[in-house]
Design an enzyme around this catalytic site. Structure first.
Site, PDB file in Angstrom:
ATOM      1  N   THR A 105       0.832  -1.206   0.000  1.00 51.66           N
ATOM      2  CA  THR A 105       0.000   0.000   0.000  1.00 51.66           C
ATOM      3  C   THR A 105       0.865   1.254   0.000  1.00 51.66           C
ATOM      4  OG1 THR A 105      -0.191   0.265   2.414  1.00 51.66           O
ATOM      5  CG2 THR A 105      -1.704  -1.278   1.331  1.00 51.66           C
TER       6      THR A 105
ATOM      7  N   THR B 130       3.501   4.284  -4.498  1.00 56.68           N
ATOM      8  CA  THR B 130       3.846   5.027  -5.711  1.00 56.68           C
ATOM      9  C   THR B 130       5.117   5.842  -5.559  1.00 56.68           C
ATOM     10  OG1 THR B 130       2.437   6.884  -5.049  1.00 56.68           O
ATOM     11  CG2 THR B 130       1.438   5.185  -6.444  1.00 56.68           C
TER      12      THR B 130
ATOM     13  N   GLY C  79       8.769   6.682  -2.573  1.00 57.59           N
ATOM     14  CA  GLY C  79       9.438   6.518  -1.290  1.00 57.59           C
ATOM     15  C   GLY C  79       9.655   5.086  -0.854  1.00 57.59           C
ATOM     16  N   ILE C  80       9.411   4.821   0.425  1.00 57.99           N
ATOM     17  CA  ILE C  80       9.653   3.505   1.000  1.00 57.99           C
ATOM     18  C   ILE C  80       8.777   2.451   0.325  1.00 57.99           C
ATOM     19  CG2 ILE C  80       9.467   2.115   3.104  1.00 57.99           C
ATOM     20  CD1 ILE C  80      10.150   4.652   4.693  1.00 57.99           C
TER      21      ILE C  80
ATOM     22  N   SER D  17       7.384   3.028  12.942  1.00 62.38           N
ATOM     23  CA  SER D  17       8.396   4.083  12.933  1.00 62.38           C
ATOM     24  C   SER D  17       9.044   4.169  14.304  1.00 62.38           C
ATOM     25  CB  SER D  17       7.732   5.423  12.589  1.00 62.38           C
ATOM     26  OG  SER D  17       8.542   6.520  12.945  1.00 62.38           O
TER      27      SER D  17
ATOM     28  N   TYR E  61       1.249  11.709  14.849  1.00 59.60           N
ATOM     29  CA  TYR E  61       1.871  10.676  14.011  1.00 59.60           C
ATOM     30  C   TYR E  61       2.387   9.528  14.883  1.00 59.60           C
ATOM     31  CZ  TYR E  61       5.479   8.503  11.057  1.00 59.60           C
ATOM     32  OH  TYR E  61       6.262   7.614  10.366  1.00 59.60           O
TER      33      TYR E  61
END
Length: 264
Positions: A13, A16, A18-19, A141, A154
């Site tokens: 997921t 598109t 980055g990671i 994270s 976050y």
């Protein structure tokens, strides 16, 4: 170590850029049939082309859907009704003064970062259990453990993902399915570059800005640099492989030594 995921289907997921894009590419290089996910047709198609080009594989497709909504999740599940590997990478982040974060923002972060993962696990985990093999990986994270004052909303969502991973690992006990979270440290992505610029300013060259950010805002890092997305992807590909069959319910760190703890 030769990791062969031929015959396995992986849904990544938020992949598109980055990671997520690095993880999709890494899984495709290992032979998996990879499904890239994003909210827009054009971005997804572009990412599919990039993964095919960088991995040398042609078993790459796209599933468009906004997983922060029940409707978007249903569209993705309709496109990918079964998966052997689910990587819940989708997430948003940003800095905000703690006392100025309003209810709507708290809810938005939870919807995108946590409930999107829960929706897909709920849809795809039963099939994995029935088939007797599967991998669920939730991208957490360092902020889940060392919550930054400027990113409390976050950090809250990433802490929640640790609980989600542990709980669903118990649900999958004895089935051949493993569920883990990956604690990623400060990583070099386009979004993080923008975040760094917000905190240290636009005038410094990138290498100096990165060092200034790490010294001022992430001094606990033992590698003293931002982690590259491919470094996160390497761990995800390993955890998605048969070699990681005895690792489940865990919070595996790829944080550059950021979290000052022997255990997460």
């Amino acid at each position: 170590m030769q990791i062969d995921l031929t015959g396995r289907t992986a849904l990544v997921t938020g992949s598109t850029q980055g990671i997520g894009l690095a993880i999709a590419t890494g899984l495709a290089r290992a032979g998996a049939s990879v499904v890239v996910n994003g909210r827009g047709e054009e971005r997804v198609a572009e990412a599919v082309r990039a993964v095919r080009s960088d991995s040398g594989g042609d078993r790459v497709s796209g599933a468009v859907g906004d997983l922060a909504t029940a409707e978007g999740a249903a569209a993705v599940v309709e496109a990918v009704p079964e998966a052997d590997i689910l990587v819940n990478n989708l997430g948003i982040f940003g800095s905000a003064a703690p006392l100025e974060i309003e209810d709507a923002e708290w809810l938005r972060y939870f919807e995108v970062n946590v409930l999107s993962a829960v929706r897909l696990i709920r849809a795809l985990l039963p099939g994995m259990k029935e088939r007797g093999w599967g991998r669920v990986l939730n991208l957490a994270s360092d902020s889940a453990v060392a919550v930054p004052a400027e990113m409390i909303h976050y950090g809250m969502t990433k802490t929640a993902l640790l609980a989600v991973s542990r709980g669903f690992a118990k649900d999958a006990a004895g089935t051949g399915v493993t569920v883990n979270s990956v604690i990623a440290g400060p990583t070099h992505t386009g979004g993080v570059e923008e975040f760094v610029r917000e905190l240290v300013g636009e005038e410094l060259p990138w290498e100096e800005a990165q060092r200034a950010f790490m010294v001022a805002h992430r001094p606990q890092s033992l590698v003293q640099r931002l982690i590259e997305p491919e470094e996160i992807a390497h761990m995800v590909v390993y955890l998605a492989s048969p070699y990681a069959s005895a690792t489940t319910g865990g919070a595996v760190r790829v944080d550059g030594g950021y979290v000052d703890s022997i255990l997460p």
